[in-house]
Design a protein around this motif. Structure first.
Motif, PDB file in Angstrom:
ATOM      1  N   ARG A 266      21.708 -10.327   2.420  1.00 30.28           N
ATOM      2  CA  ARG A 266      22.056  -9.993   3.803  1.00 30.28           C
ATOM      3  C   ARG A 266      22.995 -11.038   4.399  1.00 30.28           C
ATOM      4  NH1 ARG A 266      17.169  -9.117   5.442  1.00 30.28           N
ATOM      5  NH2 ARG A 266      16.753 -11.160   6.335  1.00 30.28           N
ATOM      6  N   ARG A 267      22.757 -12.311   4.060  1.00 30.92           N
ATOM      7  CA  ARG A 267      23.622 -13.383   4.557  1.00 30.92           C
ATOM      8  C   ARG A 267      25.025 -13.249   3.990  1.00 30.92           C
ATOM      9  NH1 ARG A 267      21.030 -18.879   3.354  1.00 30.92           N
ATOM     10  NH2 ARG A 267      19.503 -17.991   4.814  1.00 30.92           N
ATOM     11  N   ASP A 268      25.135 -12.919   2.691  1.00 33.49           N
ATOM     12  CA  ASP A 268      26.457 -12.753   2.081  1.00 33.49           C
ATOM     13  C   ASP A 268      27.198 -11.562   2.681  1.00 33.49           C
ATOM     14  OD1 ASP A 268      25.874 -14.909   0.486  1.00 33.49           O
ATOM     15  OD2 ASP A 268      25.245 -13.699  -1.244  1.00 33.49           O
ATOM     16  N   ALA A 269      26.450 -10.468   2.943  1.00 30.86           N
ATOM     17  CA  ALA A 269      27.094  -9.286   3.536  1.00 30.86           C
ATOM     18  C   ALA A 269      27.604  -9.591   4.938  1.00 30.86           C
ATOM     19  CB  ALA A 269      26.101  -8.124   3.566  1.00 30.86           C
ATOM     20  N   GLU A 270      26.831 -10.345   5.700  1.00 31.29           N
ATOM     21  CA  GLU A 270      27.283 -10.717   7.041  1.00 31.29           C
ATOM     22  C   GLU A 270      28.516 -11.613   6.979  1.00 31.29           C
ATOM     23  OE1 GLU A 270      23.947 -12.519   8.880  1.00 31.29           O
ATOM     24  OE2 GLU A 270      22.887 -10.625   9.244  1.00 31.29           O
ATOM     25  N   ARG A 271      28.555 -12.494   5.974  1.00 29.89           N
ATOM     26  CA  ARG A 271      29.693 -13.401   5.849  1.00 29.89           C
ATOM     27  C   ARG A 271      30.974 -12.630   5.540  1.00 29.89           C
ATOM     28  NH1 ARG A 271      28.589 -18.698   2.438  1.00 29.89           N
ATOM     29  NH2 ARG A 271      27.094 -18.813   4.156  1.00 29.89           N
ATOM     30  N   LEU A 272      30.865 -11.556   4.754  1.00 35.10           N
ATOM     31  CA  LEU A 272      32.049 -10.750   4.435  1.00 35.10           C
ATOM     32  C   LEU A 272      32.589 -10.032   5.663  1.00 35.10           C
ATOM     33  CD1 LEU A 272      30.972  -9.212   1.001  1.00 35.10           C
ATOM     34  CD2 LEU A 272      32.645 -11.032   1.397  1.00 35.10           C
ATOM     35  N   ARG A 273      31.707  -9.728   6.622  1.00 35.37           N
ATOM     36  CA  ARG A 273      32.158  -9.027   7.832  1.00 35.37           C
ATOM     37  C   ARG A 273      32.755  -9.965   8.877  1.00 35.37           C
ATOM     38  NH1 ARG A 273      27.216  -6.082   6.969  1.00 35.37           N
ATOM     39  NH2 ARG A 273      26.144  -7.435   8.475  1.00 35.37           N
ATOM     40  N   GLN A 274      32.654 -11.258   8.653  1.00 25.12           N
ATOM     41  CA  GLN A 274      33.122 -12.220   9.638  1.00 25.12           C
ATOM     42  C   GLN A 274      34.617 -12.487   9.488  1.00 25.12           C
ATOM     43  OE1 GLN A 274      30.630 -15.590   8.897  1.00 25.12           O
ATOM     44  NE2 GLN A 274      28.754 -14.534   9.550  1.00 25.12           N
ATOM     45  N   ASP A 275      35.247 -12.851  10.609  1.00 27.25           N
ATOM     46  CA  ASP A 275      36.670 -13.190  10.608  1.00 27.25           C
ATOM     47  C   ASP A 275      36.847 -14.530   9.891  1.00 27.25           C
ATOM     48  OD1 ASP A 275      39.263 -13.924  11.145  1.00 27.25           O
ATOM     49  OD2 ASP A 275      39.252 -13.123  13.181  1.00 27.25           O
ATOM     50  N   PRO A 276      37.597 -14.560   8.780  1.00 19.24           N
ATOM     51  CA  PRO A 276      37.719 -15.816   8.019  1.00 19.24           C
ATOM     52  C   PRO A 276      38.405 -16.930   8.818  1.00 19.24           C
ATOM     53  CG  PRO A 276      39.226 -14.140   7.188  1.00 19.24           C
ATOM     54  CD  PRO A 276      38.333 -13.451   8.159  1.00 19.24           C
ATOM     55  N   VAL A 277      39.317 -16.564   9.718  1.00 15.06           N
ATOM     56  CA  VAL A 277      40.021 -17.578  10.507  1.00 15.06           C
ATOM     57  C   VAL A 277      39.048 -18.266  11.463  1.00 15.06           C
ATOM     58  CG1 VAL A 277      41.841 -17.966  12.203  1.00 15.06           C
ATOM     59  CG2 VAL A 277      42.197 -16.339  10.334  1.00 15.06           C
ATOM     60  N   VAL A 278      38.245 -17.442  12.172  1.00 13.05           N
ATOM     61  CA  VAL A 278      37.270 -18.015  13.108  1.00 13.05           C
ATOM     62  C   VAL A 278      36.246 -18.844  12.356  1.00 13.05           C
ATOM     63  CG1 VAL A 278      35.571 -17.467  14.900  1.00 13.05           C
ATOM     64  CG2 VAL A 278      37.608 -16.048  14.645  1.00 13.05           C
ATOM     65  N   ARG A 279      35.821 -18.358  11.189  1.00 15.60           N
ATOM     66  CA  ARG A 279      34.807 -19.089  10.423  1.00 15.60           C
ATOM     67  C   ARG A 279      35.341 -20.441   9.957  1.00 15.60           C
ATOM     68  NH1 ARG A 279      30.053 -18.182   8.034  1.00 15.60           N
ATOM     69  NH2 ARG A 279      29.564 -19.535   6.258  1.00 15.60           N
ATOM     70  N   SER A 280      36.568 -20.461   9.446  1.00 12.76           N
ATOM     71  CA  SER A 280      37.126 -21.738   8.985  1.00 12.76           C
ATOM     72  C   SER A 280      37.268 -22.726  10.135  1.00 12.76           C
ATOM     73  CB  SER A 280      38.478 -21.498   8.315  1.00 12.76           C
ATOM     74  OG  SER A 280      39.407 -20.962   9.247  1.00 12.76           O
ATOM     75  N   MET A 281      37.622 -22.227  11.333  1.00 17.41           N
ATOM     76  CA  MET A 281      37.740 -23.115  12.492  1.00 17.41           C
ATOM     77  C   MET A 281      36.375 -23.673  12.881  1.00 17.41           C
ATOM     78  SD  MET A 281      40.522 -21.197  14.938  1.00 17.41           S
ATOM     79  CE  MET A 281      40.491 -22.556  16.086  1.00 17.41           C
ATOM     80  N   MET A 282      35.332 -22.843  12.805  1.00 16.64           N
ATOM     81  CA  MET A 282      33.999 -23.317  13.166  1.00 16.64           C
ATOM     82  C   MET A 282      33.482 -24.335  12.149  1.00 16.64           C
ATOM     83  SD  MET A 282      33.131 -22.076  16.061  1.00 16.64           S
ATOM     84  CE  MET A 282      34.878 -22.324  16.477  1.00 16.64           C
ATOM     85  N   VAL A 283      33.788 -24.108  10.866  1.00 15.84           N
ATOM     86  CA  VAL A 283      33.381 -25.080   9.844  1.00 15.84           C
ATOM     87  C   VAL A 283      34.058 -26.421  10.109  1.00 15.84           C
ATOM     88  CG1 VAL A 283      33.541 -25.642   7.388  1.00 15.84           C
ATOM     89  CG2 VAL A 283      32.876 -23.344   8.105  1.00 15.84           C
ATOM     90  N   ARG A 284      35.323 -26.378  10.468  1.00 15.63           N
ATOM     91  CA  ARG A 284      36.053 -27.615  10.767  1.00 15.63           C
ATOM     92  C   ARG A 284      35.466 -28.319  11.983  1.00 15.63           C
ATOM     93  NH1 ARG A 284      41.928 -26.617  12.691  1.00 15.63           N
ATOM     94  NH2 ARG A 284      40.714 -26.136  14.575  1.00 15.63           N
ATOM     95  N   GLU A 285      35.143 -27.543  13.029  1.00 18.43           N
ATOM     96  CA  GLU A 285      34.577 -28.145  14.235  1.00 18.43           C
ATOM     97  C   GLU A 285      33.204 -28.752  13.938  1.00 18.43           C
ATOM     98  OE1 GLU A 285      35.968 -28.646  17.073  1.00 18.43           O
ATOM     99  OE2 GLU A 285      37.833 -27.616  16.545  1.00 18.43           O
TER     100      GLU A 285
END
Length: 623
Positions: A432-451
């Motif tokens: 379920r976690r992997d499926a949710e990750r695929l639905r997420q915007d990769p740009v927003v996710r990369s920015m949040m990881v950086r922050e």
């Protein structure tokens, strides 16, 4: 062939061969009693070529109907020995008298409702010695007034003799309350029907609450208290196995005051999912991975073996490499909890012992105040957990958690089955976690990881980063900005978990943005409709038409500083953002910081409006 006797009347009705055979068989005994020659039954059946079984069945039917066909002419003589009347009339009379004596046992409606007393009464009529014993079920159902299938269902259940109806008390009383109580005593139906009968037949209008209270006070009605539901296993939200298979851990913030000084503490508690037993805990200054490891170690020492799985919430400290390594050493599966799913941990959340039957000696030795506070709290919680584990549990037939652990017998097959099921649940969590990750915007996710990395926040499972990504780029970035500002100003709460606090800010911002979007859309529609409420604002805006964009921004700021009404604030906020967007990119970059400082100084605006306006201006700057 013998000629027919002309003195015997000839039958005009057509008689089938089967009927002829049945009548002939009935007549054989008559001929023999008279000494007249008679054929045998086999000869009759062979001569008419009919079936033997069907012939005898029809003969029995005709024989049963003969008493009705042969009745004396004239009025029947009066019976001197009290002979029973017609069965149907007798049964219906008995049913009528029972209904009169027991009001409410039958409630009519789209589907009739029958009380227990009436079901026992109806089945008792057909019991040995009953008035309808031996009668066909269909006839009895018609006389009693219930569907035949319903009566058959009642008869399939064990029958018991109906209890005699309670003596009817006179409804005459000195008050309405006494009358209601007297009327309720013989009542057999539901309380709602009784209230309707009071209003319809006695013109007594009484609320259900008052009616319940009156009958409870009189002792005539004992409310059915709903059994306390198991809060951890509602709608399959918790899957249990056996004692010691699955442990649940959670932390609780405590504050202890000693000599006027407050000491914040964390109580990390480990509870058994199956029995609810409090197995281990740790008292420390903060909720971290070491606290979880120490609490689980205490639980392992308590039960004598390592559990199959430990369920903890999504705090980063609970899923750190340190905790994972400690769980792997005991071959224990570390799982993340999810509300309302089989992997939830409501047992431990609702608990906030199995340690020993008696308290050990308490020894306090420390010169440090904090260590002394932790020791005192440790023994207080030890006593609480030990006592809690001795308490009987209603859902376990009065057995305590200690007894359940003492009586447990876990086979190797049970352990293997539980381990397989726990791994299935954990694999479903990861999928379920992997499926949710695929639905997420990769740009927003990369920015949040950086922050997260820049802020030094921990999220080993990616739970908080994923949740921030789902709220959208705008609310997520604004939440990070607010969090940084609070961090720099040192205004974060002392007991706040940084990752959760940041996510809470993002949720609040997203909710506010949604409300503002709805408002602005409504404002646009009302402006297009020339709403009377907005006419003064539109007239004021027209008066500013000759100004340049920079002058218009200054004028709108002045309007914002003077207005108090919500509608006016929202109107001028929208105009300010629109005017700022009309500037070219270079001017927006130059005037953006100045405008943000101006808005921040508008203390006449609520803080949420200032934050929202600054966020909108920042978004327009880089648009």
């Amino acid at each position: 062939m013998a000629e027919a006797d002309p003195s015997v009347p000839k039958l005009t009705a057509e008689i089938t061969p089967l009927l002829k055979a049945a009548l002939s068989i009935l007549a054989i005994d008559v001929f023999r009693d008279l000494g007249l020659p008679a054929p045998t039954a086999r000869a009759v059946i062979n001569a008419l070529s009919v079936g033997k079984s069907r012939t005898y069945e029809l003969a029995r039917t005709i024989e049963g109907a003969l008493p009705e066909l042969h009745r004396p002419v004239g009025r029947p003589a009066a019976s001197s020995d009290g002979a029973p009347p017609d069965t149907a009339l007798l049964i219906t009379t008995i049913v009528r008298d029972f209904l009169i004596a027991n009001p409410g046992v039958v409630v009519s409606g789209d589907r009739n409702s029958y009380g227990t007393a009436f079901r026992l009464f109806a089945t008792g009529l057909m019991a040995p010695g009953g008035h309808a014993h031996g009668e066909p079920v269909g006839d009895v159902a018609q006389w009693v007034g219930v569907p035949e299938d319903t009566l058959r269902d009642w008869l399939r259940q064990p029958r018991s003799q109906p209890q005699p109806p309670a003596p009817t008390t006179s409804p005459l009383g000195t008050s309405v309350a006494a009358q209601v109580v007297a009327l309720y005593k013989p009542w057999q139906g539901p309380l709602t029907a009784f209230r309707a009968a009071l209003l319809q037949h006695h013109r007594i209008d009484m609320s259900m609450h008052l009616l319940r209270s009156l009958l409870e006070l009189s002792g005539d009605r004992q409310p059915k208290r709903r059994a306390k539901r198991d809060p951890e296993a509602i709608r399959g939200a918790l899957e249990r196995f056996f004692p010691g298979a699955q442990l649940m851990a959670d932390g609780k913030h405590l504050v202890v005051e000693l000599n006027g000084v407050s000491y914040p503490l964390n109580w990390e508690l480990v509870v058994d999912a199956d029995t609810g037993a409090h197995l281990g805990f740790d008292v420390s200054s903060t909720e971290d991975g070491q606290a979880l490891i120490d609490a689980v170690d205490m639980a392992v020492e308590t039960i004598g073996e390592a559990p199959l799985a430990v369920l903890a919430d999504n705090k980063p400290s609970n899923h750190s490499d340190q905790v994972q390594q400690a769980m792997d050493e005991n071959d224990t599966l570390l799982m993340a909890s999810t509300a309302y799913r089989p992997e939830n941990k409501s047992t431990v959340e609702g608990a906030f012992g199995l340690f020993s039957q008696t308290m050990p000696n308490i020894a306090l030795s420390s010169c440090d105040s904090r260590e002394l506070v932790e020791q005192v709290m440790f023994w207080v919680l030890f006593a609480y957990c030990a006592g809690r584990n001795q308490a009987p549990q209603t859902r376990r037939k009065g057995k305590s958690a200690t007894q359940l652990f003492d009586e447990r017998e876990v086979t190797e097959e049970d352990a293997d089955a539980a381990k397989r099921r726990l791994r299935e649940i954990n694999e479903r969590i990861l999928a379920r976690r992997d499926a949710e990750r695929l639905r997420q915007d990769p740009v927003v996710r990369s920015m949040m990881v950086r922050e997260f990395n820049d802020l030094g926040l921990s999220d080993p499972e990616g739970h908080f980063v994923g949740a921030l990504t789902r709220v959208g780029l705008g609310p997520a970035l604004e939440a990070v900005a607010i969090f940084r500002a609070k961090l720099n100003a040192k205004t974060l709460p002392d007991d706040a978990i940084a990752e959760r606090y940041l996510l809470g800010i993002a949720y609040n911002v997203a909710e506010r943005e949604q409300d503002l979007f709805v408002y602005y859309e409504l404002l646009r529609l009302r402006t297009e409709a020339h709403d009377l409420l907005l006419e003064p604002l539109l007239d004021e805006l027209k008066s500013l038409a000759g100004l340049s964009t920079i002058e218009l921004i200054d004028a709108v700021l002045r309007q914002l500083s003077l207005t108090a009404a919500l509608v006016d604030r929202r109107f001028w906020m929208a105009r300010l953002v629109a005017a700022f967007k009309s500037l070219d990119a270079a001017l927006r970059l130059r005037h953006g910081p100045w405008l943000a400082r101006q808005v921040a100084a508008l203390f006449s605006l609520p803080r949420t409006d200032r934050d929202s306006l600054i966020a909108s201006l920042a978004a327009a700057t880089v648009a």
